[in-house]
Design a protein around this motif. Structure first.
Motif, PDB file in Angstrom:
ATOM      1  N   ALA A  26     -45.379  75.427 -90.618  1.00 40.35           N
ATOM      2  CA  ALA A  26     -45.743  74.803 -89.342  1.00 40.35           C
ATOM      3  C   ALA A  26     -44.535  74.764 -88.414  1.00 40.35           C
ATOM      4  CB  ALA A  26     -46.293  73.395 -89.573  1.00 40.35           C
ATOM      5  N   GLU A  29     -43.664  78.000 -86.903  1.00 42.37           N
ATOM      6  CA  GLU A  29     -44.615  78.376 -85.861  1.00 42.37           C
ATOM      7  C   GLU A  29     -44.491  77.486 -84.623  1.00 42.37           C
ATOM      8  OE1 GLU A  29     -46.723  81.024 -85.749  1.00 42.37           O
ATOM      9  OE2 GLU A  29     -45.725  81.689 -87.580  1.00 42.37           O
ATOM     10  N   ASP A  31     -44.583  74.137 -84.621  1.00 44.91           N
ATOM     11  CA  ASP A  31     -45.398  72.942 -84.742  1.00 44.91           C
ATOM     12  C   ASP A  31     -44.634  71.845 -85.467  1.00 44.91           C
ATOM     13  OD1 ASP A  31     -47.896  71.638 -84.286  1.00 44.91           O
ATOM     14  OD2 ASP A  31     -48.880  73.560 -84.658  1.00 44.91           O
ATOM     15  N   ASP A  49     -53.916  73.464 -95.230  1.00 43.52           N
ATOM     16  CA  ASP A  49     -53.698  73.626 -93.798  1.00 43.52           C
ATOM     17  C   ASP A  49     -52.337  73.023 -93.451  1.00 43.52           C
ATOM     18  OD1 ASP A  49     -54.285  74.489 -91.227  1.00 43.52           O
ATOM     19  OD2 ASP A  49     -55.752  72.923 -90.824  1.00 43.52           O
ATOM     20  N   ARG A  50     -51.949  73.244 -92.220  1.00 41.61           N
ATOM     21  CA  ARG A  50     -50.702  72.697 -91.692  1.00 41.61           C
ATOM     22  C   ARG A  50     -50.982  72.112 -90.321  1.00 41.61           C
ATOM     23  NH1 ARG A  50     -49.040  75.632 -87.602  1.00 41.61           N
ATOM     24  NH2 ARG A  50     -49.578  77.807 -87.401  1.00 41.61           N
ATOM     25  N   ASN A  51     -50.021  71.388 -89.785  1.00 44.01           N
ATOM     26  CA  ASN A  51     -50.200  70.814 -88.452  1.00 44.01           C
ATOM     27  C   ASN A  51     -50.417  71.917 -87.421  1.00 44.01           C
ATOM     28  OD1 ASN A  51     -50.173  68.001 -88.403  1.00 44.01           O
ATOM     29  ND2 ASN A  51     -48.528  67.955 -86.904  1.00 44.01           N
ATOM     30  N   ARG A  52     -51.257  71.611 -86.445  1.00 40.04           N
ATOM     31  CA  ARG A  52     -51.571  72.565 -85.369  1.00 40.04           C
ATOM     32  C   ARG A  52     -51.656  71.835 -84.026  1.00 40.04           C
ATOM     33  NH1 ARG A  52     -52.873  77.250 -87.913  1.00 40.04           N
ATOM     34  NH2 ARG A  52     -53.404  77.044 -90.105  1.00 40.04           N
ATOM     35  N   LYS A  54     -49.256  71.756 -81.582  1.00 39.22           N
ATOM     36  CA  LYS A  54     -48.336  72.244 -80.546  1.00 39.22           C
ATOM     37  C   LYS A  54     -49.001  72.572 -79.217  1.00 39.22           C
ATOM     38  CE  LYS A  54     -48.253  77.112 -81.864  1.00 39.22           C
ATOM     39  NZ  LYS A  54     -47.438  78.200 -82.395  1.00 39.22           N
ATOM     40  N   ARG A  60     -55.073  67.522 -84.475  1.00 40.58           N
ATOM     41  CA  ARG A  60     -55.147  68.684 -85.380  1.00 40.58           C
ATOM     42  C   ARG A  60     -54.160  68.559 -86.534  1.00 40.58           C
ATOM     43  NH1 ARG A  60     -56.205  74.197 -83.163  1.00 40.58           N
ATOM     44  NH2 ARG A  60     -56.766  74.413 -85.351  1.00 40.58           N
TER      45      ARG A  60
END
Length: 164
Positions: A26, A29, A31, A49-52, A54, A60
């Protein structure tokens, strides 16, 4: 000051390792460094999943995505028997979602208390939501953490993202 985790075993640490990897992905990327996985009662990883956040949607979070995925894909018993592993303790939004959908145990690498303390050390503004412990928001949830083995790794990831 937080109390060291006593219920986290070697299997838990392996799953937390993947969460820290997802947090690093994350961050790479652009984030915020948070990652989570959902594991069924046999030890099979069902979802990750990972944080989204941004792009501006601060709901998210991977823990929230797990709650949504679990409702669409698991029975109530399957949710109750599953474990959520996460790099950082759930925020109040994610703790509530976890409880509302009936997910089982939560294991986290770094606590909200640790993150709050580190942010303060670095002179950062506090988050817009109170950093309440999972069990304050969801008192009937089994939550174990933090895992001292990951304190340095998580502090480094948070520092890279949040320190001014």
């Amino acid at each position: 000051m937080y109390s060291p985790a006593v219920a986290i075993d070697d299997n838990d640490l392996e799953y937390l390792s993947r969460c820290v990897e997802l947090a690093r992905e994350a961050l790479d990327e652009g984030d915020e460094p948070f990652g989570s996985i959902l594991v069924d009662h046999t030890g099979r990883v069902l979802f990750e999943d990972r944080n989204r956040v941004k792009n501006g949607d601060h709901t998210r979070h991977p823990e929230f995505a797990i709650a949504q995925w679990s409702v669409a894909n698991l029975t109530p018993n399957g949710r109750a028997d599953a474990t959520v592993y996460t790099s950082g303790e759930h925020c109040p939004m994610c703790s509530a979602a976890h409880a509302w959908v009936g997910l089982g145990r939560i294991v986290y690498a770094a606590s909200s208390e640790q993150l709050t303390r580190w942010l303060s050390e670095w002179g950062c503004r506090p988050p817009p939501v109170a950093p309440l412990p999972i069990t304050t928001v969801a008192p009937h949830t089994d939550a174990d953490g933090p895992a001292p083995e990951y304190a340095d790794a998580m502090k480094a990831l948070y520092e890279k993202k949040f320190r001014p």
